[in-house]
Design an enzyme around this catalytic site. Structure first.
Site, PDB file in Angstrom:
ATOM      1  N   ARG A   1       0.832  -1.210   0.000  1.00  0.00           N
ATOM      2  CA  ARG A   1       0.000   0.000   0.000  1.00  0.00           C
ATOM      3  C   ARG A   1       0.865   1.259   0.000  1.00  0.00           C
ATOM      4  NH1 ARG A   1      -5.259   0.090   1.959  1.00  0.00           N
ATOM      5  NH2 ARG A   1      -4.876   1.853   3.321  1.00  0.00           N
TER       6      ARG A   1
ATOM      7  N   ARG B   1       9.654   5.804  -3.280  1.00  0.00           N
ATOM      8  CA  ARG B   1       9.972   6.746  -4.365  1.00  0.00           C
ATOM      9  C   ARG B   1      11.400   7.240  -4.273  1.00  0.00           C
ATOM     10  NH1 ARG B   1       5.468  10.169  -2.575  1.00  0.00           N
ATOM     11  NH2 ARG B   1       3.647   9.210  -3.543  1.00  0.00           N
TER      12      ARG B   1
ATOM     13  N   ARG C   1      -8.966  -6.817  13.436  1.00  0.00           N
ATOM     14  CA  ARG C   1      -8.118  -6.077  14.351  1.00  0.00           C
ATOM     15  C   ARG C   1      -8.951  -4.931  14.906  1.00  0.00           C
ATOM     16  NH1 ARG C   1      -4.499  -7.128  17.786  1.00  0.00           N
ATOM     17  NH2 ARG C   1      -2.821  -5.614  17.954  1.00  0.00           N
TER      18      ARG C   1
ATOM     19  N   ARG D   1      -0.300   5.694  16.074  1.00  0.00           N
ATOM     20  CA  ARG D   1      -0.342   7.025  15.448  1.00  0.00           C
ATOM     21  C   ARG D   1      -0.870   8.037  16.451  1.00  0.00           C
ATOM     22  NH1 ARG D   1      -2.914   5.088   9.613  1.00  0.00           N
ATOM     23  NH2 ARG D   1      -4.492   3.998  10.814  1.00  0.00           N
TER      24      ARG D   1
ATOM     25  N   GLU E   1      -3.893   6.458  18.751  1.00  0.00           N
ATOM     26  CA  GLU E   1      -4.574   5.279  18.197  1.00  0.00           C
ATOM     27  C   GLU E   1      -3.835   4.022  18.642  1.00  0.00           C
ATOM     28  OE1 GLU E   1      -5.505   5.725  13.979  1.00  0.00           O
ATOM     29  OE2 GLU E   1      -5.168   3.583  13.673  1.00  0.00           O
TER      30      GLU E   1
ATOM     31  N   TYR F   1      -9.891  -5.121   2.669  1.00  0.00           N
ATOM     32  CA  TYR F   1      -9.187  -3.907   3.118  1.00  0.00           C
ATOM     33  C   TYR F   1      -9.415  -2.806   2.081  1.00  0.00           C
ATOM     34  CZ  TYR F   1      -5.108  -1.645   5.421  1.00  0.00           C
ATOM     35  OH  TYR F   1      -4.250  -0.822   6.117  1.00  0.00           O
TER      36      TYR F   1
ATOM     37  N   ASP G   1     -10.283   0.942   0.658  1.00  0.00           N
ATOM     38  CA  ASP G   1     -10.273   2.380   0.943  1.00  0.00           C
ATOM     39  C   ASP G   1     -11.632   2.972   0.564  1.00  0.00           C
ATOM     40  OD1 ASP G   1      -7.760   2.802   2.073  1.00  0.00           O
ATOM     41  OD2 ASP G   1      -6.782   2.826   0.120  1.00  0.00           O
TER      42      ASP G   1
HETATM   43  P1  FAD Z   1     -18.339   1.027   7.468  1.00  0.00           P
HETATM   44  O1  FAD Z   1     -17.925   2.440   7.443  1.00  0.00           O
HETATM   45  O2  FAD Z   1     -17.753   0.122   8.513  1.00  0.00           O
HETATM   46  O3  FAD Z   1     -19.930   1.004   7.579  1.00  0.00           O
HETATM   47  C1  FAD Z   1     -20.668  -0.147   7.953  1.00  0.00           C
HETATM   48  C2  FAD Z   1     -21.787   0.343   8.829  1.00  0.00           C
HETATM   49  O4  FAD Z   1     -22.636  -0.760   9.127  1.00  0.00           O
HETATM   50  C3  FAD Z   1     -21.297   0.882  10.166  1.00  0.00           C
HETATM   51  O5  FAD Z   1     -21.856   2.158  10.399  1.00  0.00           O
HETATM   52  C4  FAD Z   1     -21.801  -0.145  11.174  1.00  0.00           C
HETATM   53  O6  FAD Z   1     -22.115   0.436  12.437  1.00  0.00           O
HETATM   54  C5  FAD Z   1     -23.027  -0.671  10.476  1.00  0.00           C
HETATM   55  N1  FAD Z   1     -23.418  -2.024  10.897  1.00  0.00           N
HETATM   56  C6  FAD Z   1     -22.603  -3.099  11.045  1.00  0.00           C
HETATM   57  N2  FAD Z   1     -23.329  -4.161  11.443  1.00  0.00           N
HETATM   58  C7  FAD Z   1     -24.609  -3.741  11.561  1.00  0.00           C
HETATM   59  C8  FAD Z   1     -25.819  -4.364  11.959  1.00  0.00           C
HETATM   60  N3  FAD Z   1     -25.833  -5.660  12.325  1.00  0.00           N
HETATM   61  N4  FAD Z   1     -26.952  -3.632  11.979  1.00  0.00           N
HETATM   62  C9  FAD Z   1     -26.954  -2.319  11.617  1.00  0.00           C
HETATM   63  N5  FAD Z   1     -25.830  -1.677  11.236  1.00  0.00           N
HETATM   64  C10 FAD Z   1     -24.676  -2.377  11.207  1.00  0.00           C
HETATM   65  N6  FAD Z   1     -10.024   4.872   3.715  1.00  0.00           N
HETATM   66  C11 FAD Z   1      -9.476   5.842   2.936  1.00  0.00           C
HETATM   67  O7  FAD Z   1      -9.816   5.929   1.747  1.00  0.00           O
HETATM   68  N7  FAD Z   1      -8.580   6.745   3.462  1.00  0.00           N
HETATM   69  C12 FAD Z   1      -8.186   6.716   4.753  1.00  0.00           C
HETATM   70  O8  FAD Z   1      -7.379   7.533   5.192  1.00  0.00           O
HETATM   71  C13 FAD Z   1      -8.726   5.696   5.600  1.00  0.00           C
HETATM   72  N8  FAD Z   1      -8.355   5.609   6.884  1.00  0.00           N
HETATM   73  C14 FAD Z   1      -8.892   4.620   7.674  1.00  0.00           C
HETATM   74  C15 FAD Z   1      -8.492   4.568   9.004  1.00  0.00           C
HETATM   75  C16 FAD Z   1      -9.015   3.593   9.838  1.00  0.00           C
HETATM   76  C17 FAD Z   1      -8.569   3.522  11.269  1.00  0.00           C
HETATM   77  C18 FAD Z   1      -9.957   2.648   9.319  1.00  0.00           C
HETATM   78  C19 FAD Z   1     -10.536   1.578  10.202  1.00  0.00           C
HETATM   79  C20 FAD Z   1     -10.368   2.709   7.998  1.00  0.00           C
HETATM   80  C21 FAD Z   1      -9.831   3.696   7.150  1.00  0.00           C
HETATM   81  N9  FAD Z   1     -10.219   3.805   5.824  1.00  0.00           N
HETATM   82  C22 FAD Z   1      -9.661   4.774   5.026  1.00  0.00           C
HETATM   83  C23 FAD Z   1     -11.213   2.886   5.229  1.00  0.00           C
HETATM   84  C24 FAD Z   1     -12.641   3.448   5.284  1.00  0.00           C
HETATM   85  O9  FAD Z   1     -13.017   3.637   6.626  1.00  0.00           O
HETATM   86  C25 FAD Z   1     -13.596   2.472   4.600  1.00  0.00           C
HETATM   87  O10 FAD Z   1     -13.202   2.232   3.272  1.00  0.00           O
HETATM   88  C26 FAD Z   1     -15.049   2.898   4.570  1.00  0.00           C
HETATM   89  O11 FAD Z   1     -15.444   3.656   5.662  1.00  0.00           O
HETATM   90  C27 FAD Z   1     -15.871   1.634   4.491  1.00  0.00           C
HETATM   91  O12 FAD Z   1     -17.237   1.910   4.337  1.00  0.00           O
HETATM   92  P2  FAD Z   1     -18.268   0.717   4.556  1.00  0.00           P
HETATM   93  O13 FAD Z   1     -19.613   1.266   4.284  1.00  0.00           O
HETATM   94  O14 FAD Z   1     -17.825  -0.487   3.788  1.00  0.00           O
HETATM   95  O15 FAD Z   1     -18.073   0.289   6.084  1.00  0.00           O
HETATM   96  N1  UDP Z   2       3.310   0.753   7.911  1.00  0.00           N
HETATM   97  C1  UDP Z   2       4.518   0.717   8.562  1.00  0.00           C
HETATM   98  N2  UDP Z   2       5.033   1.859   9.090  1.00  0.00           N
HETATM   99  C2  UDP Z   2       4.396   3.042   9.000  1.00  0.00           C
HETATM  100  C3  UDP Z   2       3.150   3.082   8.322  1.00  0.00           C
HETATM  101  C4  UDP Z   2       2.640   1.909   7.802  1.00  0.00           C
HETATM  102  O1  UDP Z   2       5.123  -0.348   8.675  1.00  0.00           O
HETATM  103  O2  UDP Z   2       4.908   4.054   9.508  1.00  0.00           O
HETATM  104  C5  UDP Z   2       2.771  -0.522   7.359  1.00  0.00           C
HETATM  105  C6  UDP Z   2       1.846  -1.223   8.350  1.00  0.00           C
HETATM  106  O3  UDP Z   2       2.017  -2.615   8.179  1.00  0.00           O
HETATM  107  C7  UDP Z   2       0.482  -0.813   7.872  1.00  0.00           C
HETATM  108  C8  UDP Z   2       0.679  -0.788   6.353  1.00  0.00           C
HETATM  109  O4  UDP Z   2       2.009  -0.269   6.191  1.00  0.00           O
HETATM  110  O5  UDP Z   2      -0.515  -1.727   8.272  1.00  0.00           O
HETATM  111  C9  UDP Z   2      -0.301   0.064   5.589  1.00  0.00           C
HETATM  112  O6  UDP Z   2      -0.246   1.390   6.082  1.00  0.00           O
HETATM  113  P1  UDP Z   2      -1.448   2.402   5.911  1.00  0.00           P
HETATM  114  O7  UDP Z   2      -0.996   3.729   6.405  1.00  0.00           O
HETATM  115  O8  UDP Z   2      -1.936   2.291   4.518  1.00  0.00           O
HETATM  116  O9  UDP Z   2      -2.503   1.781   6.918  1.00  0.00           O
HETATM  117  P2  UDP Z   2      -3.983   2.235   7.341  1.00  0.00           P
HETATM  118  O10 UDP Z   2      -4.051   3.739   7.211  1.00  0.00           O
HETATM  119  O11 UDP Z   2      -4.909   1.489   6.436  1.00  0.00           O
HETATM  120  O12 UDP Z   2      -4.055   1.785   8.760  1.00  0.00           O
END
Ligand code: FAD
Ligand code: UDP
Length: 363
Positions: free
Chosen positions: A169, A173, A246, A277, A297, A345, A347
């Site tokens: 991911r 560069r 996780r 983070r 976090e 996984y 985005d």
């Molecule tokens: P979710 O957002 O998980 O939505 C699912 C919904 O269903 C939730 O609101 C949940 O409460 C609900 N639900 C679950 N089970 C039930 C049930 N039984 N009944 C009723 N409701 C229910 N993506 C990026 O592009 N850029 C980023 O920087 C980025 N950072 C992230 C950082 C973190 C820590 C995490 C965890 C994810 C990150 N993502 C990022 C990914 C991003 O969050 C997801 O791609 C996106 O939010 C997924 O949308 P979704 O609708 O699939 O799931």
């Molecule tokens: N990662 C790492 N060091 C860093 C940042 C990321 O080793 O400083 C690794 C780690 O395994 C992580 C993966 O790169 O799970 C992907 O990072 P990303 O920032 O895309 O993770 P997310 O934002 O989805 O948690």
């Protein structure tokens, strides 16, 4: 009777709901949490949008997805450039000439490439796991200082037990470019992510605080078809076993400071600091407030009933997921979509793309 019952108001559910309503379908959204938006939800405090479920930076190379989200909200010029903190030494991310210069004192891309080439000889043949993949991409020094500790905290497993794709991911560069993403478009919604979700769900009936899996008998009768975006194993009452996820814990603090760390995202890459983070939310939107909010976090083990943040896509879980996917195929009136239901996984842009494709097939 509604045309669609949508379980979950994250991006997948909200995009599908919006598209269905545009086509004149009647839609009911149910959401387990007390608010809509899933993991992109933010809480505003003193003019600062707090990313409640972890830092979210929108980035995409899909022009249609970019245009789609821009119907609801404009994006600012934020470019994600996290800084890694390893025992008090700071390095730019992703791995680029700024990182290599600080680490080795090298000056040219050629010198950096030579250094990595020497260190990569530790790996012979195709990489089989995250450790081998990381060393073959960036060598042993970066692996040791910036990857191993962070990754093992994040996933609660050794790097030798994790799939290689996770580390791919991150860009590597040989230019002085600290942009964490390679995508064409990037930014944070002006006015926050909630504005995006509110735009998608405008005019749509939503019931929050409702867990579909707890009240299925009464909800199933309300609609002709279901879009399910919760965990796939929970839908089937874990009958084939539990998929592993996780978890995360967030600790947010208000500080009477204008600028705490000078960057929105600082990664703590040593093993012994328990968080991965620290987010300083105001920097996502160039905030100038007199106070600041920071969130630490902490990766955590996950138990059923808790929020499932990351699927653990190793071989064991993937093969169990395949079995659930076969069961899901047989549910003729249910479509499974999104990060939890597809155990993927994803985005944000991939989720939106997938929801739009699902809507195009279905509606
Ligand atoms: P979710 O957002 O998980 O939505 C699912 C919904 O269903 C939730 O609101 C949940 O409460 C609900 N639900 C679950 N089970 C039930 C049930 N039984 N009944 C009723 N409701 C229910 N993506 C990026 O592009 N850029 C980023 O920087 C980025 N950072 C992230 C950082 C973190 C820590 C995490 C965890 C994810 C990150 N993502 C990022 C990914 C991003 O969050 C997801 O791609 C996106 O939010 C997924 O949308 P979704 O609708 O699939 O799931
Ligand atoms: N990662 C790492 N060091 C860093 C940042 C990321 O080793 O400083 C690794 C780690 O395994 C992580 C993966 O790169 O799970 C992907 O990072 P990303 O920032 O895309 O993770 P997310 O934002 O989805 O948690």
């Amino acid at each position: 009777m509604y045309d669609y019952l949508i379980v979950g108001s994250g991006l997948f559910g909200s995009v599908f709901a919006h598209e269905a309503a545009l086509k004149g379908k009647s839609v009911l959204v149910v959401e387990r949490r007390e608010h809509v938006g899933g993991n992109i939800y933010c809480e505003e405090k003193e003019g600062i949008n707090i990313h409640k479920y972890g830092a979210h930076i929108f980035h995409t190379s899909y022009k249609n997805v970019w245009e789609y989200v821009n119907q609801f909200v404009e994006f600012n010029q934020y470019v994600n450039s996290p800084v890694a903190n390893y025992k008090g030494e700071l390095y730019n991310l992703p791995f680029n000439m700024n990182t290599f210069t600080k680490l080795w004192g090298v000056v040219t891309p050629h010198e950096a490439a030579d250094k990595i080439a020497q260190q990569r000889t530790a790996i012979k043949g195709e990489p089989h796991n995250l450790e081998e993949q990381a060393i073959s991409l960036v060598g042993t020094d970066i692996y040791t200082k910036l990857i191993k500790g962070y990754t093992e905290k994040q996933w609660g497993r050794s790097c030798t037990e994790l799939p290689a794709f996770i580390i791919k991911r991150l860009p590597v560069r040989y230019t002085f470019d600290n942009n964490y993403f390679n995508d064409r478009y990037q930014g944070i919604p002006i006015g926050g992510y909630n504005k995006l979700i509110e735009g998608l769900l405008e005019g749509i009936e939503v019931r929050t605080g409702v867990d579909y899996n707890m009240s299925r008998a009464e909800l199933d009768g309300l609609a002709k078809k279901i879009i399910y975006t919760g965990p796939v194993d929970a839908y089937f009452d874990y009958k084939l076993g539990q998929l592993e996820y996780r978890g995360l814990k967030f600790e947010t603090e208000r500080l009477e400071e204008v600028n705490h760390q000078g960057v929105a995202v600082m990664n703590y890459t040593e093993h012994d600091i328990p968080y991965t983070r620290v987010i300083e939310h105001k920097h996502f939107e160039f905030g100038t407030q007199p106070v600041t909010y920071v969130t630490r976090e902490y990766p955590a083990d996950w138990k059923p009933g808790e929020e499932a943040y990351y699927p653990v896509n190793n071989e064991k879980n993937q093969s169990l997921y395949q079995k659930y996917a076969e069961l899901a195929q047989q549910e003729k009136n249910v479509i499974f979509g999104g990060r939890l239901a597809e155990y993927k996984y994803y985005d944000m842009d991939d989720v939106i793309k997938s929801a739009l494709e699902c809507a195009a097939r279905e509606l």
